[in-house]
Design a protein around this motif. Sequence first.
Motif, PDB file in Angstrom:
ATOM      1  N   GLY A 138       0.822  -1.219   0.000  1.00 26.99           N
ATOM      2  CA  GLY A 138       0.000   0.000   0.000  1.00 26.99           C
ATOM      3  C   GLY A 138       0.847   1.256   0.000  1.00 26.99           C
ATOM      4  O   GLY A 138       0.523   2.228  -0.698  1.00 26.99           O
ATOM      5  N   GLY A 139       1.936   1.252   0.758  1.00 27.27           N
ATOM      6  CA  GLY A 139       2.822   2.411   0.785  1.00 27.27           C
ATOM      7  C   GLY A 139       3.510   2.645  -0.537  1.00 27.27           C
ATOM      8  O   GLY A 139       3.609   3.779  -1.013  1.00 27.27           O
ATOM      9  N   LEU A 140       4.000   1.566  -1.153  1.00 32.07           N
ATOM     10  CA  LEU A 140       4.669   1.706  -2.455  1.00 32.07           C
ATOM     11  C   LEU A 140       3.704   2.153  -3.548  1.00 32.07           C
ATOM     12  O   LEU A 140       4.030   3.036  -4.352  1.00 32.07           O
ATOM     13  N   LEU A 141       2.515   1.565  -3.570  1.00 33.68           N
ATOM     14  CA  LEU A 141       1.523   1.977  -4.579  1.00 33.68           C
ATOM     15  C   LEU A 141       1.061   3.414  -4.341  1.00 33.68           C
ATOM     16  O   LEU A 141       0.875   4.172  -5.293  1.00 33.68           O
ATOM     17  N   GLY A 142       0.873   3.768  -3.083  1.00 28.03           N
ATOM     18  CA  GLY A 142       0.488   5.143  -2.766  1.00 28.03           C
ATOM     19  C   GLY A 142       1.583   6.131  -3.131  1.00 28.03           C
ATOM     20  O   GLY A 142       1.306   7.219  -3.646  1.00 28.03           O
ATOM     21  N   GLY A 143       2.843   5.757  -2.884  1.00 25.32           N
ATOM     22  CA  GLY A 143       3.956   6.628  -3.250  1.00 25.32           C
ATOM     23  C   GLY A 143       4.067   6.800  -4.757  1.00 25.32           C
ATOM     24  O   GLY A 143       4.299   7.907  -5.257  1.00 25.32           O
ATOM     25  N   LEU A 144       3.905   5.704  -5.505  1.00 28.44           N
ATOM     26  CA  LEU A 144       3.924   5.798  -6.970  1.00 28.44           C
ATOM     27  C   LEU A 144       2.770   6.648  -7.482  1.00 28.44           C
ATOM     28  O   LEU A 144       2.931   7.444  -8.416  1.00 28.44           O
ATOM     29  N   ALA A 145       1.609   6.473  -6.893  1.00 31.41           N
ATOM     30  CA  ALA A 145       0.453   7.259  -7.317  1.00 31.41           C
ATOM     31  C   ALA A 145       0.644   8.739  -6.989  1.00 31.41           C
ATOM     32  O   ALA A 145       0.277   9.609  -7.791  1.00 31.41           O
ATOM     33  N   ALA A 146       1.241   9.034  -5.838  1.00 29.75           N
ATOM     34  CA  ALA A 146       1.480  10.426  -5.464  1.00 29.75           C
ATOM     35  C   ALA A 146       2.498  11.077  -6.398  1.00 29.75           C
ATOM     36  O   ALA A 146       2.419  12.272  -6.688  1.00 29.75           O
ATOM     37  N   MET A 147       3.445  10.292  -6.887  1.00 28.61           N
ATOM     38  CA  MET A 147       4.467  10.811  -7.797  1.00 28.61           C
ATOM     39  C   MET A 147       3.975  10.883  -9.241  1.00 28.61           C
ATOM     40  O   MET A 147       4.625  11.496 -10.080  1.00 28.61           O
ATOM     41  N   SER A 148       2.853  10.257  -9.540  1.00 27.89           N
ATOM     42  CA  SER A 148       2.422  10.109 -10.933  1.00 27.89           C
ATOM     43  C   SER A 148       2.091  11.421 -11.618  1.00 27.89           C
ATOM     44  O   SER A 148       2.222  11.527 -12.829  1.00 27.89           O
ATOM     45  N   CYS A 149       1.690  12.434 -10.885  1.00 31.23           N
ATOM     46  CA  CYS A 149       1.274  13.672 -11.537  1.00 31.23           C
ATOM     47  C   CYS A 149       2.425  14.612 -11.821  1.00 31.23           C
ATOM     48  O   CYS A 149       2.362  15.388 -12.776  1.00 31.23           O
ATOM     49  N   CYS A 150       3.457  14.549 -11.043  1.00 31.71           N
ATOM     50  CA  CYS A 150       4.492  15.570 -11.156  1.00 31.71           C
ATOM     51  C   CYS A 150       5.878  15.002 -11.443  1.00 31.71           C
ATOM     52  O   CYS A 150       6.543  15.423 -12.375  1.00 31.71           O
ATOM     53  N   ILE A 151       6.323  14.080 -10.634  1.00 30.23           N
ATOM     54  CA  ILE A 151       7.681  13.565 -10.742  1.00 30.23           C
ATOM     55  C   ILE A 151       7.783  12.496 -11.824  1.00 30.23           C
ATOM     56  O   ILE A 151       8.766  12.447 -12.571  1.00 30.23           O
ATOM     57  N   MET A 152       6.802  11.639 -11.910  1.00 26.36           N
ATOM     58  CA  MET A 152       6.850  10.537 -12.871  1.00 26.36           C
ATOM     59  C   MET A 152       6.984  11.016 -14.319  1.00 26.36           C
ATOM     60  O   MET A 152       7.821  10.482 -15.057  1.00 26.36           O
ATOM     61  N   PRO A 153       6.220  12.018 -14.781  1.00 26.61           N
ATOM     62  CA  PRO A 153       6.428  12.492 -16.154  1.00 26.61           C
ATOM     63  C   PRO A 153       7.839  13.045 -16.377  1.00 26.61           C
ATOM     64  O   PRO A 153       8.445  12.822 -17.425  1.00 26.61           O
ATOM     65  N   LEU A 154       8.393  13.729 -15.383  1.00 20.39           N
ATOM     66  CA  LEU A 154       9.740  14.266 -15.491  1.00 20.39           C
ATOM     67  C   LEU A 154      10.773  13.146 -15.594  1.00 20.39           C
ATOM     68  O   LEU A 154      11.681  13.200 -16.429  1.00 20.39           O
ATOM     69  N   VAL A 155      10.620  12.116 -14.780  1.00 18.85           N
ATOM     70  CA  VAL A 155      11.549  10.986 -14.808  1.00 18.85           C
ATOM     71  C   VAL A 155      11.436  10.237 -16.134  1.00 18.85           C
ATOM     72  O   VAL A 155      12.455   9.889 -16.755  1.00 18.85           O
ATOM     73  N   LEU A 156      10.223   9.975 -16.581  1.00 14.47           N
ATOM     74  CA  LEU A 156      10.033   9.270 -17.845  1.00 14.47           C
ATOM     75  C   LEU A 156      10.604  10.058 -19.017  1.00 14.47           C
ATOM     76  O   LEU A 156      11.243   9.493 -19.910  1.00 14.47           O
ATOM     77  N   PHE A 157      10.390  11.366 -19.021  1.00 20.53           N
ATOM     78  CA  PHE A 157      10.929  12.206 -20.085  1.00 20.53           C
ATOM     79  C   PHE A 157      12.455  12.221 -20.042  1.00 20.53           C
ATOM     80  O   PHE A 157      13.120  12.191 -21.074  1.00 20.53           O
TER      81      PHE A 157
END
Length: 131
Positions: free
Chosen positions: A26-45
């Motif tokens: 739950g913590g890992l999925l919640g952390g990934l979901a929290a990062m999905s809007c801001c950090i995740m696009p930056l990392v993927l790019f």
Amino acid sequence: MDTRSETIQATGTAGQAARQGLAVTGGLLGGLAAMSCCIMPLVLFSLGAGGAWIGNLTALAPYQPIFVTMALGSIGYGFWLVYRRREACADGDACARPLPKRSVKLGLWAATFMTAAALAFPFVAPILLEI
């Protein structure tokens, strides 16, 4: 030790491990979901992944407080399960519990880092853009 106390001990340790695993997941999925809007696009790019679908991740920004709350609740429960003070008990008694696995602790700390990064990003991003 009789059969009944062995069964209780086996059930207690299996239940404890399952709760710890659920809290970490739950913590890992919640952390990934929290990062999905801001950090995740930056990392993927940054890693070379591109496409219009990355821009769609920013649509999850309004849900970030819900994701962070879910992550913090799971992380807090996981840390409570792992690091709480253990009651004094003789080895082999029904109250004896095994120590948590290294992977559980690593998962909790990874989820904590991801959630902290998601919380800090709105404050750090403007500073980094000025540099």
